[in-house]
Design a protein around this motif. Structure first.
Motif, PDB file in Angstrom:
ATOM      1  N   ARG A 143       0.827  -1.206   0.000  1.00 26.31           N
ATOM      2  CA  ARG A 143       0.000   0.000   0.000  1.00 26.31           C
ATOM      3  C   ARG A 143       0.859   1.254   0.000  1.00 26.31           C
ATOM      4  N   LEU A 144       0.297   2.261  -0.580  1.00 23.86           N
ATOM      5  CA  LEU A 144       0.942   3.571  -0.640  1.00 23.86           C
ATOM      6  C   LEU A 144       0.671   4.328   0.654  1.00 23.86           C
ATOM      7  N   TYR A 145       1.756   4.740   1.350  1.00 23.33           N
ATOM      8  CA  TYR A 145       1.655   5.568   2.552  1.00 23.33           C
ATOM      9  C   TYR A 145       0.778   4.927   3.636  1.00 23.33           C
ATOM     10  N   GLY A 146       0.992   3.668   3.890  1.00 21.00           N
ATOM     11  CA  GLY A 146       0.243   3.012   4.952  1.00 21.00           C
ATOM     12  C   GLY A 146       1.181   2.582   6.066  1.00 21.00           C
ATOM     13  N   GLY A 147       0.603   2.144   7.204  1.00 27.97           N
ATOM     14  CA  GLY A 147       1.402   1.544   8.258  1.00 27.97           C
ATOM     15  C   GLY A 147       2.092   2.540   9.165  1.00 27.97           C
ATOM     16  N   ASP A 148       2.986   1.985  10.016  1.00 29.19           N
ATOM     17  CA  ASP A 148       3.665   2.766  11.037  1.00 29.19           C
ATOM     18  C   ASP A 148       5.032   3.244  10.549  1.00 29.19           C
ATOM     19  N   ARG A 149       5.824   3.805  11.485  1.00 25.83           N
ATOM     20  CA  ARG A 149       7.122   4.366  11.113  1.00 25.83           C
ATOM     21  C   ARG A 149       8.083   3.277  10.609  1.00 25.83           C
ATOM     22  N   GLU A 150       7.975   2.071  11.185  1.00 28.48           N
ATOM     23  CA  GLU A 150       8.876   1.001  10.751  1.00 28.48           C
ATOM     24  C   GLU A 150       8.568   0.591   9.316  1.00 28.48           C
ATOM     25  N   LEU A 151       7.289   0.528   8.975  1.00 34.58           N
ATOM     26  CA  LEU A 151       6.942   0.215   7.588  1.00 34.58           C
ATOM     27  C   LEU A 151       7.394   1.338   6.665  1.00 34.58           C
ATOM     28  N   ARG A 152       7.257   2.564   7.138  1.00 35.31           N
ATOM     29  CA  ARG A 152       7.649   3.712   6.306  1.00 35.31           C
ATOM     30  C   ARG A 152       9.145   3.673   5.993  1.00 35.31           C
ATOM     31  N   ILE A 153       9.977   3.456   7.019  1.00 34.11           N
ATOM     32  CA  ILE A 153      11.412   3.427   6.764  1.00 34.11           C
ATOM     33  C   ILE A 153      11.785   2.194   5.932  1.00 34.11           C
ATOM     34  N   SER A 154      11.050   1.103   6.094  1.00 36.20           N
ATOM     35  CA  SER A 154      11.308  -0.089   5.282  1.00 36.20           C
ATOM     36  C   SER A 154      11.030   0.204   3.810  1.00 36.20           C
ATOM     37  N   GLN A 155       9.886   0.848   3.540  1.00 41.89           N
ATOM     38  CA  GLN A 155       9.558   1.196   2.157  1.00 41.89           C
ATOM     39  C   GLN A 155      10.599   2.138   1.559  1.00 41.89           C
ATOM     40  N   GLU A 156      11.013   3.133   2.338  1.00 44.25           N
ATOM     41  CA  GLU A 156      11.963   4.105   1.810  1.00 44.25           C
ATOM     42  C   GLU A 156      13.348   3.492   1.660  1.00 44.25           C
ATOM     43  N   PHE A 157      13.679   2.514   2.491  1.00 44.02           N
ATOM     44  CA  PHE A 157      14.931   1.767   2.334  1.00 44.02           C
ATOM     45  C   PHE A 157      14.922   1.033   0.989  1.00 44.02           C
ATOM     46  N   VAL A 158      13.820   0.328   0.710  1.00 39.38           N
ATOM     47  CA  VAL A 158      13.722  -0.405  -0.559  1.00 39.38           C
ATOM     48  C   VAL A 158      13.703   0.563  -1.739  1.00 39.38           C
ATOM     49  N   LEU A 159      12.952   1.663  -1.605  1.00 41.48           N
ATOM     50  CA  LEU A 159      12.866   2.623  -2.708  1.00 41.48           C
ATOM     51  C   LEU A 159      14.228   3.208  -3.044  1.00 41.48           C
ATOM     52  N   GLY A 160      14.944   3.712  -2.035  1.00 47.12           N
ATOM     53  CA  GLY A 160      16.215   4.382  -2.303  1.00 47.12           C
ATOM     54  C   GLY A 160      17.344   3.421  -2.593  1.00 47.12           C
ATOM     55  N   ILE A 161      17.582   2.476  -1.697  1.00 47.51           N
ATOM     56  CA  ILE A 161      18.724   1.565  -1.849  1.00 47.51           C
ATOM     57  C   ILE A 161      18.405   0.480  -2.868  1.00 47.51           C
ATOM     58  N   GLY A 162      17.209  -0.121  -2.741  1.00 48.20           N
ATOM     59  CA  GLY A 162      16.806  -1.116  -3.731  1.00 48.20           C
ATOM     60  C   GLY A 162      16.665  -0.515  -5.112  1.00 48.20           C
ATOM     61  N   GLY A 163      16.209   0.738  -5.177  1.00 46.46           N
ATOM     62  CA  GLY A 163      16.049   1.389  -6.477  1.00 46.46           C
ATOM     63  C   GLY A 163      17.360   1.538  -7.215  1.00 46.46           C
ATOM     64  N   VAL A 164      18.418   1.942  -6.502  1.00 49.89           N
ATOM     65  CA  VAL A 164      19.733   2.050  -7.133  1.00 49.89           C
ATOM     66  C   VAL A 164      20.190   0.678  -7.610  1.00 49.89           C
ATOM     67  N   ARG A 165      19.974  -0.349  -6.800  1.00 49.11           N
ATOM     68  CA  ARG A 165      20.398  -1.697  -7.187  1.00 49.11           C
ATOM     69  C   ARG A 165      19.594  -2.205  -8.386  1.00 49.11           C
ATOM     70  N   ALA A 166      18.322  -1.815  -8.467  1.00 52.14           N
ATOM     71  CA  ALA A 166      17.520  -2.181  -9.629  1.00 52.14           C
ATOM     72  C   ALA A 166      18.076  -1.546 -10.897  1.00 52.14           C
ATOM     73  N   VAL A 167      18.429  -0.274 -10.794  1.00 52.33           N
ATOM     74  CA  VAL A 167      19.014   0.417 -11.953  1.00 52.33           C
ATOM     75  C   VAL A 167      20.290  -0.289 -12.399  1.00 52.33           C
ATOM     76  N   ARG A 168      21.126  -0.669 -11.447  1.00 55.44           N
ATOM     77  CA  ARG A 168      22.367  -1.369 -11.797  1.00 55.44           C
ATOM     78  C   ARG A 168      22.074  -2.725 -12.433  1.00 55.44           C
ATOM     79  N   ALA A 169      21.093  -3.466 -11.869  1.00 59.12           N
ATOM     80  CA  ALA A 169      20.760  -4.782 -12.412  1.00 59.12           C
ATOM     81  C   ALA A 169      20.205  -4.682 -13.828  1.00 59.12           C
ATOM     82  N   LEU A 170      19.630  -3.543 -14.164  1.00 57.20           N
ATOM     83  CA  LEU A 170      19.124  -3.316 -15.520  1.00 57.20           C
ATOM     84  C   LEU A 170      20.241  -2.951 -16.490  1.00 57.20           C
ATOM     85  N   GLY A 171      21.458  -2.814 -15.968  1.00 53.27           N
ATOM     86  CA  GLY A 171      22.599  -2.491 -16.812  1.00 53.27           C
ATOM     87  C   GLY A 171      22.729  -1.022 -17.144  1.00 53.27           C
ATOM     88  N   LEU A 172      22.144  -0.161 -16.296  1.00 57.10           N
ATOM     89  CA  LEU A 172      22.129   1.273 -16.574  1.00 57.10           C
ATOM     90  C   LEU A 172      23.104   2.013 -15.665  1.00 57.10           C
TER      91      LEU A 172
END
Length: 849
Positions: free
Chosen positions: A239-268
């Motif tokens: 869900r978008l913008y749901g849950g408590d602070r722990e879920l929020r930081i978990s989502q933002e961890f995946v978005l920022g750190i996982g996002g960079v790793r996704a870009v790298r895995a795509l060869g970009l």
């Protein structure tokens, strides 16, 4: 039975229609009415039932109707025309970007956002931020930018809103089926589907990457609902913008750190990294980790990251910025900061911000530290942001805080109504949508015959009234209303009445019920015998925002009163489809936030470019957009002693302007029934917004002012094994170590009368200690006095004249007063280096006493 799996079975696509799936899987259709029409024409009722989703449409359409379309020469001619336009769009000989920046197509721009609002068929957005991100992507495609988007594909999206009889918002979530949306698994250079991994407290979390094609550009969205994850983590991105602070930081961890790793895995390997709001700020930490892993020191890595990073802040309200307590940061990043070569305290102080509950780790501060280019989203919002974050640049005048502004816009092709598009096609050149920056083309809007313009507006309004009645009927049937009520609904709202639109997120500062402040006066305005008025509301409150829900409930209660049931309406479940009907069909757009808390307000821009004037507080974009001829202002462009006084002043202005100006002008008709004075205001609204407040203009500004400078800086800092990054980091360390040794005194005119054009001469004596003159800029800063600080300060450099026998450096400079009035000036020394991204990057400054 036990379900083993689910299949999505599509009908056989006739050969002559074989490209319909290709068209459905590119969001280009979402801003091209004729592309949507080729689906609608096959089965109009199904098209509405699947909420204008061509992928779901292709699955559910009957084989008989497909076969009939395949044999219809008229239909095939329309389809082939659309496909020819699609092919020309996807394979252009040149684009604005290729013309303006030849040879730069390999400099990819990676745009990170927590939400993308592309179309109601893909409900992974909550409001203005997401729709802005979607419009940004669409214009990046139109302009031919080498651009990718990175975010989340939320399986449960944002909530569906139901409003029961008591008016209290109810939220329902429905899981997306990825087989029903234009998303396909993203693959890397090896041809395998991309799955990225991040480490959250005590476990690894995986995210699958999906690809959505938005015209010419790809959007890569992550989803953690994969078998490799524990059940709780499969729900992490649900869900978008749901849950408590722990879920929020978990989502933002995946978005920022996982996002960079996704870009790298795509060869970009992007040349520019853009953080749209602070949700993705952890991206900076992952990029820092990459550079440190390559052998750079943390300081050199930070220099390299800053050079190629852009950050846009959207929130003028302090509570809207994510700040995490240090205990939470310890749990999530205890394994991470050693990979940056940092100890705990330096890591936490990278984004330190005091809170009422103690020290916190601010995502906005982190983004500001990691970005060399920063902007707010309107001129006033830039001013508010500079004041809000001034504490990070102590000693620097607030107006010199390095946060500029690029005013938001909206994607014209997505939001302009069909009747007005047809009108512009008729009276403007065929390629008008690409030439709106040419005054000779844009000015033709003002020459459209008033009667034709008014007819187009009336057609849009008639569609809105039909839509409102349909939605009200569906809601009444769901609530079990009687046949008499259903019959009455078919008569609610009058196409001849002046219709006000108010739709947005229901936050308290937006003051949704301000117009109800004096119900007697409100009633007189709505029930005028010869000049009837009606108002339509729509919008959602955050599921955790009870105060916002109370505003919705108050509006619904008024709408249910017998005297207002056909004058006040609330359209439930606000989304992009509802928004299109409203911004295209109302007569004017009401916006009354508590100034200056509105960052931009793109809904008002959408209304304006549809020829619907704004009646708004002078906040957000309207400060720049209002010119006295294209709408009306509520209140004045100033601050008040308290909120009660502001509310009283704005209410008085709202009612007076409605009664004395807006309503009479609308009903002042010519013999042919056309309100010529009103049409002039409506055309002025359209003329003043079609280019100035479009994302085409906005993305061009981002490209020229931020993206390409960041790409150049990033390349310069990375060249020759990051030699510039290493040297600049070493220079910064040296300057910070020795800055306390810098001292200066200055002499210049005091309590002296000057005439404009006269030069004022200033001298300074500077002790630099271990630093060199080339490490320092000595400057005169002057401007009109505003509370012991210079307003809109001007800077005049001082020149080194000599070094005396005591090692003191002597500087001389002049400045020329450019305005009359009380002027103040001062002399400062600040670090200076040719590779600085902005003059105040080090946040160090010393002023002459």
């Amino acid at each position: 039975m036990k379900v083993l799996g689910r299949l999505s079975v599509f009908p056989h696509m006739p050969e002559s229609l074989h490209r319909l799936p290709e068209l459905a899987n590119n969001l280009w259709w979402s801003w091209n009415d004729d592309a949507q029409a080729v689906f609608r024409a096959i089965d109009p009722e199904l098209w509405e039932r699947v909420t204008h989703n061509p992928v779901k449409f292709n699955r559910e359409v009957s084989q008989d109707k497909l076969d009939a379309a395949a044999e219809d020469p008229g239909y095939l001619a329309r389809l082939h025309a659309v496909l020819a336009r699609f092919d020309a769009y996807m394979n252009p000989a040149e684009t604005w970007f290729s013309r303006t920046f030849p040879g730069q197509q390999d400099r990819v721009i990676a745009y990170f956002s927590a939400e993308f609002g592309l179309h109601e068929a893909l409900p992974i957005y909550s409001g203005g931020l997401g729709v802005l991100s979607g419009d940004h992507c669409k214009s990046a495609s139109d302009l031919g930018l080498p651009f990718i988007g990175v975010g989340f594909l939320y399986p449960q999206g944002y909530f569906t809103q139901h409003i029961p009889q008591d008016g209290w918002q109810q939220a329902f979530y429905k899981k997306l089926s990825f087989s029903e949306v234009p998303a396909t698994p993203a693959v890397g250079p090896d041809g395998k589907e991309v799955l990225v991994k991040v480490q959250l407290p005590g476990r690894d979390v995986y995210a699958k990457v999906w690809k959505i094609q938005v015209g010419r550009i790809p959007l890569y969205l992550m989803d953690t609902d994969v078998p490799e994850n524990e059940p709780r983590d499969r729900e992490l991105s649900a869900r978008l913008y749901g849950g408590d602070r722990e879920l929020r930081i978990s989502q933002e961890f995946v978005l920022g750190i996982g996002g960079v790793r996704a870009v790298r895995a795509l060869g970009l390997s992007p040349a520019v990294w853009h953080m749209n709001e602070g949700h993705s700020a952890f991206m900076g930490l992952e990029r820092l980790r990459e550079f440190v892993h390559q052998g750079l020191t943390f300081d050199a890595a930070l220099a390299a990251v800053r050079a190629s990073t852009v950050f846009t802040t959207h929130t003028p309200v302090p509570a809207g910025h994510d700040v995490f307590d240090w205990g939470l940061m310890d749990r999530f990043f205890g394994h991470f900061w050693p990979q940056l070569g940092l100890e705990r305290e330096p890591f936490l102080h990278l984004a330190y911000q005091d809170q009422t509950w103690g020290p916190g780790f601010s995502m906005t501060v982190l983004a500001l530290q990691c970005a060399g280019q920063v902007n707010g989203v309107a001129q006033l919002h830039g001013e508010v942001s500079r004041a809000m974050w001034h504490w990070l640049w102590p000693g620097t005048p607030v107006d010199e805080v390095p946060i500029r502004h690029i005013t938001n816009g909206v994607h014209v092709q997505s939001w302009l109504g069909p009747d007005l598009k047809a009108l512009l096609d008729r009276y403007l050149p065929p390629d008008w949508h690409e030439r709106l920056d040419d005054p000779a083309v844009l000015d033709l809007v003002l020459q459209i015959p008033d009667a034709d313009f008014w007819a187009a507006k009336c057609a849009a309004k008639a569609r809105l009234i039909d839509f409102v009645r349909s939605r009200a009927r569906n809601r009444a049937m769901r609530q079990g209303e009687s046949p008499q009520v259903l019959d009455a609904i078919d008569r609610v709202f009058d196409p001849e009445a002046l219709t006000i639109g108010f739709a947005r997120r229901f936050a308290t500062y937006k003051r949704a019920t301000l117009i109800f402040s004096d119900m007697d006066r409100f009633s007189r305005i709505l029930h005028h015998e010869d000049q009837p008025v009606q108002i339509l509301f729509s919008g959602k409150a955050h599921p955790a925002d009870d105060a916002g829900k109370e505003y919705i409930q108050a509006i619904v209660k008024v709408a249910l009163m017998p005297e207002y049931w056909d004058k006040v309406g609330f359209i439930e479940d606000y989304d992009m489809n509802v928004a299109r009907y409203l911004v295209q069909g109302v007569d004017f757009w009401l916006n009354n936030p508590r100034r200056p808390r509105e960052a931009s307000g793109t809904s008002g821009q959408k209304a304006a470019m549809n020829g619907n004037p704004n009646f708004s507080v002078l906040d957000g974009w309207w400060v720049e957009g209002y010119n006295g001829h294209n709408g009306w202002a509520i209140g004045e462009e100033r601050s008040y002693i308290d909120e009660t006084t502001q509310d009283e002043a704005d209410v008085h202005s709202l009612y007076r302007t409605l009664e004395d100006e807006i309503v009479p002008l609308y009903f002042d008709r010519g013999e042919d029934g056309v309100p010529y004075g009103w049409v002039q205001v409506a055309k002025a609204a359209m003329h003043s917004s079609l280019w100035a407040f479009s994302t085409r203009r906005m993305v061009r500004d981002y490209t020229t002012e931020m993206y390409m400078p960041a790409a150049e800086a990033g390349a310069r800092y990375a060249a020759d094994s990051f030699v510039v990054s290493r040297q600049y980091a070493a220079w910064q360390r040296n300057v910070r170590e020795h800055w306390s040794e810098v001292a200066l005194v200055a002499q210049g005119p005091d309590e002296t009368q000057f005439t404009i054009g006269d030069d004022a001469e200033v001298t300074a004596q500077v002790s630099l200690g271990s630093l060199r003159p080339e490490d320092v800029a000595v400057e005169i800063v002057f401007g009109e006095e505003q509370g012991n600080r210079p307003d809109n300060p001007q800077v005049a450099p001082m020149s080194l004249v000599k070094k005396d026998r005591n090692g003191i450096y002597h500087y001389q400079g002049i400045f020329e007063p450019r305005t009359t009035g009380a002027l103040i000036y001062g002399v400062r020394a600040r670090p200076n280096h040719p590779d600085m991204l902005n003059p105040h990057e080090t946040k160090l400054v010393t002023w002459a006493g």
